[in-house]
Design an enzyme around this catalytic site. Structure first.
Site: not given
Ligand SMILES: NC(=O)c1ccc[n+]([C@@H]2O[C@H](COP(=O)([O-])OP(=O)(O)OC[C@H]3O[C@@H](n4cnc5c(N)ncnc54)[C@H](OP(=O)(O)O)[C@@H]3O)[C@@H](O)[C@H]2O)c1
Length: 224
Positions: A131, A144, A148
């Site tokens: 991402s 998050y 990642k």
């Protein structure tokens, strides 16, 4: 026929990629926690469903058994956003953050460990779906995004340790999916492209097999 295992294949990018590979005559195995949704997606896209949670070691063993002794492609796609609305790191609940890391970092590494012998047999490909939040410091995206970033680094080191394999981290770009809606609760996300728009970037990696590394779908999709 080449064989692929795609985690999180019941919706979004995973389902779109599974359908594209099936139409190229790949045998595809896919998972997802919601067995009914997975079965419906598998029927539509033509892949073999193995329902379960990628963070569960018994389920990962089922996936490895379904893949068999040789595997051409592993796509670590299943992922959780974590808490929604996205909280600042200063008050991110740590138990929830551990869950994010369990699903987004430890599960893909554990699955990769399990499948390395099968991937080595074919000189196969590993893809970790990344991402932009892995490299950009967006407010609220620290849980998050840091998971990642960890997945990116695992992927990069795996590429160095396994020169016989192609190992990619791929940022697919914004996609109109359930996860994206969860990141922007109550917002209209209809201007984001559907996940199928990112699939040709993944197919290009498979077709051209560039050096292991981190790639952005937007760059892979840009005209040469
Ligand atoms: N959408 C975006 O804008 C965007 C942007 C950058 C990166 N990404 C990345 O792209 C990938 C695909 O995301 P998406 O937007 O396509 O998501 P999505 O539409 O929400 O689909 C997620 C898929 O993963 C499955 N899944 C979730 N947790 C799982 C678990 N613990 N075990 C097994 N399966 C699980 C879901 O099924 P169940 O819920 O039934 O398990 C579903 O099939 C993710 O890695 C995401 O981080 C997305």
């Amino acid at each position: 026929m080449p064989v692929a295992l795609i985690t999180g294949a019941s919706a979004g990018l995973g389902k779109a990629l599974a359908a594209a590979l099936v139409s190229r005559k790949w045998t595809v195995i896919g998972d997802g926690r919601d067995a009914a949704a997975l079965t419906a997606a598998a029927r539509e896209a033509g892949f073999t469903p193995v329902p379960g949670d990628v963070a569960d070691p018994a389920h990962r063993a089922d996936l490895a058994a379904a893949a068999g002794p040789s595997l051409d492609l592993l796509v670590n796609n299943a992922s959780t956003l974590g808490v929604s609305p996205l909280p600042p790191l200063g008050r991110y609940p740590l138990a929830e953050l551990e869950d994010v890391y369990r699903v987004n970092v430890f599960a893909p590494l554990a699955l990769t460990q399990l499948l390395l012998p099968a991937l080595t047999k074919t000189g196969g490909t590993i893809v970790g779906v990344s991402s932009d939040a892995a490299v950009e410091a967006y407010e609220g995206w620290g849980g998050y995004g840091s998971a990642k970033a960890a997945l990116d680094q695992l992927t990069a080191v795996l590429g160095t340790e396994h020169p016989d394999l192609a190992v990619y981290a791929v940022d697919p770009g914004d996609m109109r999916t359930a996860m994206h809606q969860l990141a922007f609760p109550g917002e209209d996300i209809s201007d984001r492209p559907l996940p199928g728009a990112s699939v040709p970037a993944f197919l290009r990696l498979l077709d051209e097999r560039p050096a292991s590394g981190r790639y952005r779908a937007a760059d892979l999709l840009a005209p040469a």
